[in-house]
Design a protein around this motif. Sequence first.
Motif, short mmCIF file in Angstrom:
data_model
loop_
_atom_site.label_atom_id
_atom_site.label_comp_id
_atom_site.label_asym_id
_atom_site.label_seq_id
_atom_site.Cartn_x
_atom_site.Cartn_y
_atom_site.Cartn_z
N THR A 2 30.97 -27.11 -71.04
CA THR A 2 31.33 -27.96 -70.32
C THR A 2 32.56 -28.92 -70.74
O THR A 2 32.76 -28.92 -71.97
N ILE A 3 33.24 -29.32 -69.91
CA ILE A 3 34.30 -30.50 -70.21
C ILE A 3 33.77 -31.79 -70.08
O ILE A 3 33.36 -32.35 -69.21
N ASP A 4 34.12 -32.44 -71.33
CA ASP A 4 33.69 -34.02 -71.29
C ASP A 4 35.00 -34.65 -70.82
O ASP A 4 35.92 -34.87 -71.41
N ASP A 5 34.91 -35.31 -69.51
CA ASP A 5 35.61 -36.10 -69.05
C ASP A 5 35.51 -37.44 -69.15
O ASP A 5 36.12 -38.48 -68.53
N THR A 6 34.77 -37.96 -70.20
CA THR A 6 34.71 -39.36 -70.48
C THR A 6 35.96 -40.03 -71.06
O THR A 6 36.30 -39.32 -71.95
N PRO A 7 36.38 -41.20 -70.44
CA PRO A 7 37.53 -41.68 -70.84
C PRO A 7 37.42 -41.84 -72.37
O PRO A 7 36.20 -42.38 -72.72
N ASP A 8 38.51 -41.64 -73.39
CA ASP A 8 38.64 -42.13 -74.73
C ASP A 8 38.67 -43.71 -74.71
O ASP A 8 39.84 -44.17 -74.57
N THR A 9 37.67 -44.38 -75.02
CA THR A 9 37.89 -45.68 -75.42
C THR A 9 37.97 -46.51 -76.77
O THR A 9 37.98 -47.27 -76.98
N ARG A 10 38.04 -45.45 -77.64
CA ARG A 10 38.09 -45.98 -79.01
C ARG A 10 39.71 -46.48 -79.19
O ARG A 10 40.38 -46.24 -78.53
N PRO A 11 39.60 -47.47 -80.01
CA PRO A 11 41.09 -48.17 -80.46
C PRO A 11 42.09 -47.39 -81.00
O PRO A 11 41.70 -46.30 -81.84
N MET A 27 54.47 -56.80 -86.00
CA MET A 27 53.70 -55.76 -85.52
C MET A 27 52.41 -55.47 -85.99
O MET A 27 51.85 -55.29 -85.22
N ILE A 28 52.12 -55.94 -87.10
CA ILE A 28 50.54 -55.91 -87.37
C ILE A 28 49.98 -56.92 -86.55
O ILE A 28 48.81 -56.59 -85.98
N GLN A 29 50.61 -58.10 -86.32
CA GLN A 29 49.87 -59.01 -85.55
C GLN A 29 49.61 -58.74 -84.21
O GLN A 29 48.61 -58.60 -83.59
N HIS A 30 50.41 -58.00 -83.66
CA HIS A 30 50.41 -57.48 -82.20
C HIS A 30 49.36 -56.37 -82.15
O HIS A 30 48.74 -56.45 -81.02
N CYS A 31 49.43 -55.61 -83.09
CA CYS A 31 48.46 -54.61 -82.93
C CYS A 31 46.95 -55.02 -83.29
O CYS A 31 45.93 -54.50 -82.49
N LEU A 32 46.97 -56.03 -84.03
CA LEU A 32 45.51 -56.70 -84.33
C LEU A 32 45.11 -57.49 -82.98
O LEU A 32 44.11 -57.35 -82.54
N ASP A 33 46.15 -57.93 -82.27
CA ASP A 33 45.65 -58.80 -81.10
C ASP A 33 45.37 -57.79 -79.90
O ASP A 33 44.45 -58.17 -79.08
N ARG A 34 45.47 -56.32 -80.11
CA ARG A 34 45.13 -55.25 -79.28
C ARG A 34 43.94 -54.60 -79.81
O ARG A 34 43.69 -53.69 -79.34
N ASP A 35 43.37 -55.08 -80.81
CA ASP A 35 42.38 -54.33 -81.55
C ASP A 35 42.64 -53.04 -82.05
O ASP A 35 41.47 -52.20 -82.11
N TYR A 36 43.69 -52.68 -82.41
CA TYR A 36 44.13 -51.25 -82.86
C TYR A 36 43.66 -51.40 -84.49
O TYR A 36 43.63 -52.69 -85.03
N GLN A 37 43.59 -50.26 -84.92
CA GLN A 37 43.29 -50.05 -86.24
C GLN A 37 44.44 -50.08 -87.05
O GLN A 37 45.49 -49.04 -86.34
N VAL A 47 52.57 -56.02 -101.56
CA VAL A 47 51.33 -56.22 -100.94
C VAL A 47 50.91 -57.51 -100.84
O VAL A 47 50.37 -57.98 -99.96
N PRO A 48 51.20 -58.50 -101.72
CA PRO A 48 50.75 -60.03 -101.69
C PRO A 48 51.23 -60.64 -100.40
O PRO A 48 50.50 -61.56 -99.66
N LYS A 49 52.30 -60.04 -99.65
CA LYS A 49 52.77 -60.55 -98.26
C LYS A 49 51.84 -60.48 -97.30
O LYS A 49 51.88 -61.04 -96.11
N LEU A 50 50.90 -59.51 -97.57
CA LEU A 50 49.94 -59.05 -96.44
C LEU A 50 48.65 -59.84 -96.83
O LEU A 50 47.69 -59.21 -96.03
N ASP A 51 48.52 -60.75 -97.72
CA ASP A 51 47.22 -61.33 -97.93
C ASP A 51 46.57 -61.82 -96.93
O ASP A 51 45.09 -61.75 -96.75
N ASP A 52 47.31 -62.68 -95.65
CA ASP A 52 46.50 -62.97 -94.64
C ASP A 52 45.76 -62.25 -93.77
O ASP A 52 45.06 -62.58 -92.91
N VAL A 53 46.17 -61.02 -93.93
CA VAL A 53 45.54 -59.84 -92.99
C VAL A 53 44.88 -58.96 -93.70
O VAL A 53 44.42 -57.91 -93.05
N ALA A 54 44.81 -58.83 -95.13
CA ALA A 54 44.41 -57.93 -95.86
C ALA A 54 42.84 -57.14 -95.65
O ALA A 54 42.42 -56.32 -95.74
#
Length: 248
Positions: A2-11, A27-37, A47-54
């Motif tokens: 059978t074919i699974d036609d369930t929509p892919d809802t994963r981020p 871009m990181i913030q825009h992605c996180l706002d969309r719940d992207y991984q 790397v320390p520049k990303l401490d606020d979202v690490a």
Amino acid sequence: MTIDDTPDTRPLRVCIVGASGKLGRYMIQHCLDRDYQVVAVCRPESVPKLDDVADRIEIIPGRTDDRAVIARAVAGCDGVLTVLAPWGVHDYSSGTTRAVLEYAEPDARLIFSCGWHITRDGLDRYSWQLRYIVPIVSTLARWARVVDVDDQVRAARLIFDSDTRWTVVRGSDLEEGESQGLPVWSRHVGDPILAGNLTRRIDFALFMVAALTNDTLVREAPAINGCATESARAYAGRPAQPAHSPCR
């Protein structure tokens, strides 16, 4: 069977190459706002520049032209956002591009950033400043071994010749400030809608992230301009223009 036609809802899982710079962090913030991984690639010293979202993203330290680093970072990603930085004189942009094109998943959306100086078909119409000043500054920067703009041109050519699902976003002059909304775009620099030549950096990043789910931009090289500029407001929506995005 059978074919699974369930929509892919994963981020979406998105890799950001060059994540520690100003554009990358937006871009990181825009992605996180969309719940992207988010998988973020940046130089170890940045790397320390990303401490606020690490605690919300996966960080992979390394040079963005390191093939092993890119192969690890893009594995399993639905999209890759790449900042084409022409640093140094050792093919940094083209090396990064080759790695992304080679190791990204076959159906991944690949979005690259660059400036208006990149042309796909030679039909762009540049101001005298861009025609004369940019080559001079580029030559001086290359002699100083700081920046190689020509390497960004070579990187773009690799992308244009690729059969991947790419988009090359060509940015106008940039400024800081709060978001004004999704920029307008056109296929050629010199089109009236682009005359304002000014985009908020946060909105450049917004366009990059939005392109991940916009199939009309596949294999396009949109030149963008802020939606609040006079030219954008005057020309947005006219039939002669390709797809555009009005301000919110």
